[in-house]
Scaffold this active site. Structure first.
Site, PDB file in Angstrom:
ATOM      1  N   ARG A 212      34.836  29.238  32.707  1.00 13.54           N
ATOM      2  CA  ARG A 212      33.966  29.482  33.871  1.00 13.54           C
ATOM      3  C   ARG A 212      32.667  28.697  33.726  1.00 13.54           C
ATOM      4  NH1 ARG A 212      36.249  35.337  34.221  1.00 13.54           N
ATOM      5  NH2 ARG A 212      35.007  35.950  32.433  1.00 13.54           N
ATOM      6  N   PHE A 228      43.290  33.414  43.117  1.00 11.85           N
ATOM      7  CA  PHE A 228      43.531  34.488  42.134  1.00 11.85           C
ATOM      8  C   PHE A 228      42.186  34.858  41.499  1.00 11.85           C
ATOM      9  CE2 PHE A 228      47.194  31.706  42.412  1.00 11.85           C
ATOM     10  CZ  PHE A 228      48.242  32.580  42.672  1.00 11.85           C
ATOM     11  N   ASP A 250      42.288  36.696  46.629  1.00 11.34           N
ATOM     12  CA  ASP A 250      43.086  37.525  45.716  1.00 11.34           C
ATOM     13  C   ASP A 250      43.859  38.516  46.565  1.00 11.34           C
ATOM     14  OD1 ASP A 250      42.821  38.236  42.424  1.00 11.34           O
ATOM     15  OD2 ASP A 250      43.719  39.800  43.685  1.00 11.34           O
ATOM     16  N   ALA A 277      41.272  38.697  51.134  1.00 10.65           N
ATOM     17  CA  ALA A 277      42.369  39.432  50.503  1.00 10.65           C
ATOM     18  C   ALA A 277      43.687  38.912  51.055  1.00 10.65           C
ATOM     19  CB  ALA A 277      42.221  40.927  50.770  1.00 10.65           C
ATOM     20  N   ASP A 297      44.152  30.411  38.879  1.00  6.89           N
ATOM     21  CA  ASP A 297      44.271  31.221  37.655  1.00  6.89           C
ATOM     22  C   ASP A 297      45.173  32.431  37.923  1.00  6.89           C
ATOM     23  OD1 ASP A 297      43.893  32.237  35.107  1.00  6.89           O
ATOM     24  OD2 ASP A 297      42.019  33.256  35.620  1.00  6.89           O
ATOM     25  N   CYS A 337      48.554  31.831  31.820  1.00  8.06           N
ATOM     26  CA  CYS A 337      48.351  32.753  30.700  1.00  8.06           C
ATOM     27  C   CYS A 337      49.686  33.337  30.235  1.00  8.06           C
ATOM     28  CB  CYS A 337      47.360  33.851  31.066  1.00  8.06           C
ATOM     29  SG  CYS A 337      47.859  34.830  32.472  1.00  8.06           S
TER      30      CYS A 337
HETATM   31  N1  SAH Z   1      40.361  34.314  37.404  1.00  7.48           N
HETATM   32  C1  SAH Z   1      40.121  35.730  37.283  1.00  7.48           C
HETATM   33  C2  SAH Z   1      41.293  36.460  36.676  1.00  7.48           C
HETATM   34  C3  SAH Z   1      42.569  36.353  37.463  1.00  7.48           C
HETATM   35  S1  SAH Z   1      43.763  37.552  37.036  1.00  7.48           S
HETATM   36  C4  SAH Z   1      38.845  35.945  36.476  1.00  7.48           C
HETATM   37  O1  SAH Z   1      38.284  34.972  35.933  1.00  7.48           O
HETATM   38  O2  SAH Z   1      38.390  37.075  36.396  1.00  7.48           O
HETATM   39  C5  SAH Z   1      45.006  37.305  38.223  1.00  7.48           C
HETATM   40  C6  SAH Z   1      44.686  37.849  39.603  1.00  7.48           C
HETATM   41  O3  SAH Z   1      45.750  37.440  40.485  1.00  7.48           O
HETATM   42  C7  SAH Z   1      44.626  39.361  39.739  1.00  7.48           C
HETATM   43  O4  SAH Z   1      43.365  39.707  40.251  1.00  7.48           O
HETATM   44  C8  SAH Z   1      45.723  39.730  40.767  1.00  7.48           C
HETATM   45  O5  SAH Z   1      45.314  40.729  41.699  1.00  7.48           O
HETATM   46  C9  SAH Z   1      45.912  38.429  41.495  1.00  7.48           C
HETATM   47  N2  SAH Z   1      47.221  38.173  42.116  1.00  7.48           N
HETATM   48  C10 SAH Z   1      48.447  38.404  41.622  1.00  7.48           C
HETATM   49  N3  SAH Z   1      49.403  37.908  42.442  1.00  7.48           N
HETATM   50  C11 SAH Z   1      48.739  37.325  43.480  1.00  7.48           C
HETATM   51  C12 SAH Z   1      49.154  36.604  44.650  1.00  7.48           C
HETATM   52  N4  SAH Z   1      50.443  36.372  44.890  1.00  7.48           N
HETATM   53  N5  SAH Z   1      48.210  36.127  45.473  1.00  7.48           N
HETATM   54  C13 SAH Z   1      46.898  36.350  45.225  1.00  7.48           C
HETATM   55  N6  SAH Z   1      46.450  37.018  44.139  1.00  7.48           N
HETATM   56  C14 SAH Z   1      47.356  37.492  43.278  1.00  7.48           C
END
Ligand code: SAH
Length: 393
Positions: A212, A228, A250, A277, A297, A337
């Site tokens: 970040r 995400f 997200d 969302a 991510d 990840c």
């Molecule tokens: N980059 C973030 C962490 C991401 S974790 C940080 O730095 O804090 C992964 C995220 O993907 C979660 O919040 C989850 O709600 C979201 N997610 C999972 N499947 C998804 C989809 N198909 N579309 C959008 N978001 C999704």
């Protein structure tokens, strides 16, 4: 004395190499012990090699935390306190500052403590005890954390139906001190509200801190998409770096709402942050927007080895969609990840997305997990986070 688990002949090699897992297939004689008990591990000749937590119902039948031929008394709290102290020392020296008061304190095998995850949020630790063995030593873990000055300890276990470890402790505070609201922490000088009760994992993804901070340097005057986004980790850094506009997407409504709150917490109401969302695949397919910088991510698509082919297709599709929305000369931060997708495979997947996009792509950085998520050198399975920063012509 601890019950003995005896290895088959030739199966002591990985233990001598300090690999912390024993698979059930390598065992000649099972210990007379219950789930979560501490056992000693002997080679075929009866020499003691190590000690570990017994998990009779798991394929990983024993998780080792001490490699020693000597008799050791693990009922002494000091043994465990020292492990916690040594993990804390590293964080204190290299991570915690006046600008950063949150980090991962205990990273399971990476800190030679299988089954224990502890994330530090200022004076609060959110603890995960993932196996019965770590649950049985909970009093020592709690004592060790309090000894280094932690005031609040909140247990946040996954209670998956059918999960075989039989961890029974209920989620909630393990200390007499409790907290009501979410906790606000500082990471590299930016503030985040952590919803440790209802949020994902322990409430925040501490493993992206360094990445970040790197994004911040690429954000001046840029239009940034954080896909995400969860609670807006990358988004807030982009804003701190002077981004002209940031979109956080997200699928979780709660997460994007908190992303908006985090943006307000740091920069007030006027800032140009839009929280959306929506499913990121849908968003990238349908949006007319183009971006200077995109962050991808996603959650782990490959939860096990069998899922790798499908997951690979998912990563490729996502990255192809992402690359298409990048303005000429723009930047893509892309991550996986999934522990089952290694660095080489991830790079091949991104290669094939770039090839299908018919764009020239340069790798500017190759990213990984930060030092508070250390990889035990004898346990390469602990390396899970991979990232590439690409310049897309
Ligand atoms: N980059 C973030 C962490 C991401 S974790 C940080 O730095 O804090 C992964 C995220 O993907 C979660 O919040 C989850 O709600 C979201 N997610 C999972 N499947 C998804 C989809 N198909 N579309 C959008 N978001 C999704």
């Amino acid at each position: 004395m601890y019950p003995s688990l005896v290895l088959k002949s030739g199966r002591d090699r990985s233990v001598n190499n300090r690999h912390p897992w024993i698979f059930s297939g390598g065992v000649k004689q099972l210990p007379k012990a219950e789930n979560g008990d501490i056992v000693e591990v002997l080679d075929n000749q009866g020499n003691r090699l190590a000690y570990g937590f017994y998990s009779p119902q798991s394929q990983i039948i024993c998780r080792l935390f001490e490699f020693s031929s000597l008799p050791i008394d693990f009922s002494q709290p000091d043994y465990w306190h020292q492990k916690i102290q040594s993990a804390y020392e590293i964080r204190k020296k290299y991570v915690l500052t006046a600008q950063t008061n949150c980090c991962r304190l205990l990273h399971a095998e990476g800190d030679f403590l299988p089954g224990v995850i502890a994330d530090l949020y200022d004076d609060l630790v959110v603890l995960q005890l993932l196996i019965k063995g770590s649950e049985k030593i909970a009093p020592h873990i709690i004592g060790g954390l309090q000894k280094i000055g932690v005031r609040y300890i909140y247990l946040k276990n996954k209670h998956n139906p059918g999960f075989r470890e039989e961890v029974v402790l209920e989620n909630g505070f393990l200390t007499s001190n409790t907290l009501q609201d979410s906790k606000v922490v500082l990471e590299n000088g930016v503030k985040f509200a952590i919803d440790f009760e209802k949020g994902q994992k322990t409430g925040f993804f501490l493993d992206q801190r360094d990445n970040r901070a790197l994004l911040q340097n690429y954000s001046q005057g840029k239009k940034v998409l954080n896909a995400f986004s969860y609670t807006g980790g990358f988004s807030i850094y982009a804003l701190a770096g002077g981004a002209s506009e940031v979109h956080s997407v997200d699928i979780s409504k709660d997460a994007v709402q908190l992303a908006d709150e985090n943006s307000t917490l740091n920069f007030g109401k006027d800032v140009i942050h839009k929280a959306i969302a929506e499913d990121c695949f849908e968003y990238l397919k349908n949006t007319q927007e183009e971006y200077d910088v995109i962050v991808l991510d996603p959650p782990a698509f490959a939860k096990n080895a069998k899922a790798v082919p499908n997951a690979s297709r998912g990563y490729k599709e996502l990255n192809l969609k992402g690359i298409k929305k990048i303005k000429p000369g723009g930047i893509l931060f892309t991550f996986s990840c999934s522990q089952n997708i290694d660095r080489d495979l991830f790079r091949k997947i991104i290669f094939s997305a770039a090839a299908d996009a018919h764009r020239n792509v340069r790798i500017l950085h190759q990213l990984t997990q930060p030092l508070d998520h250390p990889v035990n050198i004898f346990h390469p399975e602990g390396e899970y986070l991979k990232g590439l920063v690409l310049q897309v012509e």
